[in-house]
Scaffold this motif. Sequence first.
Motif, PDB file in Angstrom:
ATOM      1  N   GLU A 114     -10.200  -4.282  -7.672  1.00 51.68           N
ATOM      2  CA  GLU A 114      -9.858  -4.790  -6.340  1.00 51.68           C
ATOM      3  C   GLU A 114      -8.678  -5.759  -6.441  1.00 51.68           C
ATOM      4  O   GLU A 114      -7.748  -5.694  -5.632  1.00 51.68           O
ATOM      5  N   GLU A 115      -8.707  -6.630  -7.434  1.00 51.54           N
ATOM      6  CA  GLU A 115      -7.608  -7.571  -7.655  1.00 51.54           C
ATOM      7  C   GLU A 115      -6.313  -6.816  -7.971  1.00 51.54           C
ATOM      8  O   GLU A 115      -5.246  -7.155  -7.456  1.00 51.54           O
ATOM      9  N   TYR A 116      -6.403  -5.780  -8.788  1.00 48.14           N
ATOM     10  CA  TYR A 116      -5.240  -4.952  -9.144  1.00 48.14           C
ATOM     11  C   TYR A 116      -4.658  -4.290  -7.893  1.00 48.14           C
ATOM     12  O   TYR A 116      -3.442  -4.314  -7.677  1.00 48.14           O
ATOM     13  N   TYR A 117      -5.511  -3.700  -7.054  1.00 50.49           N
ATOM     14  CA  TYR A 117      -5.033  -3.029  -5.842  1.00 50.49           C
ATOM     15  C   TYR A 117      -4.386  -4.016  -4.872  1.00 50.49           C
ATOM     16  O   TYR A 117      -3.381  -3.705  -4.226  1.00 50.49           O
ATOM     17  N   GLN A 118      -4.933  -5.229  -4.770  1.00 51.72           N
ATOM     18  CA  GLN A 118      -4.335  -6.237  -3.901  1.00 51.72           C
ATOM     19  C   GLN A 118      -2.952  -6.635  -4.411  1.00 51.72           C
ATOM     20  O   GLN A 118      -2.034  -6.823  -3.626  1.00 51.72           O
ATOM     21  N   ASP A 121      -0.565  -3.806  -3.571  1.00 52.59           N
ATOM     22  CA  ASP A 121      -0.241  -3.847  -2.142  1.00 52.59           C
ATOM     23  C   ASP A 121       0.724  -4.960  -1.819  1.00 52.59           C
ATOM     24  O   ASP A 121       1.643  -4.793  -1.012  1.00 52.59           O
ATOM     25  N   ALA A 122       0.538  -6.123  -2.465  1.00 50.78           N
ATOM     26  CA  ALA A 122       1.434  -7.251  -2.224  1.00 50.78           C
ATOM     27  C   ALA A 122       2.843  -6.945  -2.726  1.00 50.78           C
ATOM     28  O   ALA A 122       3.832  -7.281  -2.074  1.00 50.78           O
ATOM     29  N   GLU A 123       2.931  -6.280  -3.884  1.00 46.15           N
ATOM     30  CA  GLU A 123       4.264  -5.914  -4.412  1.00 46.15           C
ATOM     31  C   GLU A 123       4.921  -4.884  -3.504  1.00 46.15           C
ATOM     32  O   GLU A 123       6.133  -4.934  -3.313  1.00 46.15           O
ATOM     33  N   ASP A 124       4.158  -3.962  -2.949  1.00 43.18           N
ATOM     34  CA  ASP A 124       4.727  -2.972  -2.041  1.00 43.18           C
ATOM     35  C   ASP A 124       5.229  -3.636  -0.766  1.00 43.18           C
ATOM     36  O   ASP A 124       6.223  -3.191  -0.175  1.00 43.18           O
ATOM     37  N   GLY A 125       4.571  -4.712  -0.337  1.00 46.00           N
ATOM     38  CA  GLY A 125       4.970  -5.408   0.864  1.00 46.00           C
ATOM     39  C   GLY A 125       6.282  -6.153   0.658  1.00 46.00           C
ATOM     40  O   GLY A 125       7.040  -6.365   1.594  1.00 46.00           O
ATOM     41  N   VAL A 126       6.597  -6.551  -0.568  1.00 47.01           N
ATOM     42  CA  VAL A 126       7.836  -7.276  -0.895  1.00 47.01           C
ATOM     43  C   VAL A 126       9.027  -6.347  -0.882  1.00 47.01           C
ATOM     44  O   VAL A 126      10.122  -6.724  -0.520  1.00 47.01           O
ATOM     45  N   LYS A 127       8.851  -5.082  -1.237  1.00 43.42           N
ATOM     46  CA  LYS A 127       9.968  -4.129  -1.367  1.00 43.42           C
ATOM     47  C   LYS A 127      10.601  -3.810  -0.058  1.00 43.42           C
ATOM     48  O   LYS A 127      10.350  -3.782   0.974  1.00 43.42           O
TER      49      LYS A 127
END
Length: 127
Positions: A114-118, A121-127
Amino acid sequence: MISFSPSTSSNSDASKLTYSVLIESEPDGKFSAVVLGLSDCKSYGKTENEALENLQQLLQKRLQNSRIVTLEIDSPQTDNPWLKVAGMYKDNPLFDEVLADIEAERRKLDAQMEEYYQRIDAEDGVK
């Protein structure tokens, strides 16, 4: 053991057979109709309806001297390999403890995922 029973019924609806038919447009502009599962039952026509009518006549002619039976075959008996070990630890006093350890490890792994997926997702939001 093999057994079969003739399909006999006085009910007119029960005596009707249903077939799945593949209709294809041929390169010459005509149509072919073939009964799925009975590749030798194929007909042609200038239109889809004509191909279907020809196929229906072919099937009716074929079934005039035939009968449909239900064939029942007993499957071979095979031992389930899991039955040899199923329940072998049911009386072990440590069994509940082992289950608890497995559940705790599963929760730990789930939390890591769950921590890995979050993080992804956070890195995808930065791109």
